[in-house]
Design a protein around this motif. Sequence first.
Motif, PDB file in Angstrom:
ATOM      1  N   ASP A  43       0.876  -1.168   0.000  1.00  0.00           N
ATOM      2  CA  ASP A  43       0.000   0.000   0.000  1.00  0.00           C
ATOM      3  C   ASP A  43       0.916   1.221   0.000  1.00  0.00           C
ATOM      4  N   THR A  44       0.930   1.965  -1.098  1.00  0.00           N
ATOM      5  CA  THR A  44       1.799   3.134  -1.230  1.00  0.00           C
ATOM      6  C   THR A  44       0.942   4.342  -1.591  1.00  0.00           C
ATOM      7  N   MET A  45       1.145   5.445  -0.865  1.00  0.00           N
ATOM      8  CA  MET A  45       0.386   6.672  -1.099  1.00  0.00           C
ATOM      9  C   MET A  45       1.354   7.846  -1.226  1.00  0.00           C
ATOM     10  N   THR A  46       1.099   8.724  -2.208  1.00  0.00           N
ATOM     11  CA  THR A  46       1.977   9.870  -2.427  1.00  0.00           C
ATOM     12  C   THR A  46       1.155  11.105  -2.789  1.00  0.00           C
ATOM     13  N   PHE A  47       1.453  12.216  -2.146  1.00  0.00           N
ATOM     14  CA  PHE A  47       0.932  13.517  -2.535  1.00  0.00           C
ATOM     15  C   PHE A  47       2.021  14.204  -3.345  1.00  0.00           C
ATOM     16  N   SER A  48       1.815  14.358  -4.653  1.00  0.00           N
ATOM     17  CA  SER A  48       2.765  15.066  -5.504  1.00  0.00           C
ATOM     18  C   SER A  48       2.287  16.497  -5.656  1.00  0.00           C
ATOM     19  N   TYR A  85       4.856  16.054   1.306  1.00  0.00           N
ATOM     20  CA  TYR A  85       4.772  16.175  -0.146  1.00  0.00           C
ATOM     21  C   TYR A  85       5.893  15.394  -0.817  1.00  0.00           C
ATOM     22  N   SER A  86       5.528  14.623  -1.832  1.00  0.00           N
ATOM     23  CA  SER A  86       6.454  13.858  -2.688  1.00  0.00           C
ATOM     24  C   SER A  86       7.247  12.786  -1.945  1.00  0.00           C
ATOM     25  N   VAL A  87       6.867  12.465  -0.711  1.00  0.00           N
ATOM     26  CA  VAL A  87       7.513  11.389   0.043  1.00  0.00           C
ATOM     27  C   VAL A  87       6.497  10.260   0.177  1.00  0.00           C
ATOM     28  N   PRO A  88       6.730   9.118  -0.476  1.00  0.00           N
ATOM     29  CA  PRO A  88       5.743   8.028  -0.420  1.00  0.00           C
ATOM     30  C   PRO A  88       5.536   7.504   1.005  1.00  0.00           C
ATOM     31  N   PHE A  89       4.289   7.290   1.354  1.00  0.00           N
ATOM     32  CA  PHE A  89       3.904   6.638   2.608  1.00  0.00           C
ATOM     33  C   PHE A  89       3.682   5.183   2.232  1.00  0.00           C
ATOM     34  N   LYS A  90       4.496   4.258   2.780  1.00  0.00           N
ATOM     35  CA  LYS A  90       4.447   2.858   2.364  1.00  0.00           C
ATOM     36  C   LYS A  90       4.146   1.930   3.531  1.00  0.00           C
ATOM     37  N   ARG A  91       3.353   0.895   3.219  1.00  0.00           N
ATOM     38  CA  ARG A  91       3.093  -0.193   4.158  1.00  0.00           C
ATOM     39  C   ARG A  91       3.210  -1.503   3.383  1.00  0.00           C
ATOM     40  N   ALA A  92       3.692  -2.551   4.047  1.00  0.00           N
ATOM     41  CA  ALA A  92       3.793  -3.877   3.430  1.00  0.00           C
ATOM     42  C   ALA A  92       3.347  -4.921   4.444  1.00  0.00           C
TER      43      ALA A  92
END
Length: 159
Positions: A43-48, A85-92
């Motif tokens: 699950d990866t989320m990014t605000f660009s 901003y522009s830093v992916p929030f990641k979960r695995a």
Amino acid sequence: STAPSYQEAVVSTQSTGDSHTMDATSSPQDIETEYYASGTKYDTMTFSKTGGVLVTSSVTFGAHPIKTVNSTAVIDDANSFQFQYSVPFKRAEAQGSWFGCRAPAGKKVQCSAVMERSQVTVPYTQTWQSKSKGSCTWVVAGSFTRVQDSKLEQQIEEL
């Protein structure tokens, strides 16, 4: 800051996984097997940021992410995360399960362990407000992207 406001969304879906073919076309009885499938659910989320005032990527803000429900983008009110901003929030998360695969007598089937991967991209605007001067506001614009895998499941297709 205020929560980002979302506009139209783009949603795409694809399947990935492991497949097993069971062929009982020339058998008078059912043929079955069990197999173990595993994978990692991401699950990866990014605000660009694409417009508005200059904001450093170290600035954090809380927001409800977007999720997909029946191929439609909706705000996930049950969750809120801290973003930059522009830093992916990641979960695995590791996924694994045993599945049974059975081909009825005279039939051929393909059993597949799959995780659906969906991607949603939505443009957003976000208004920030000064804590010391409430009348001072500025706007940031960009797109929010979320790439998310579903739980590992089995699909059976007759061939």
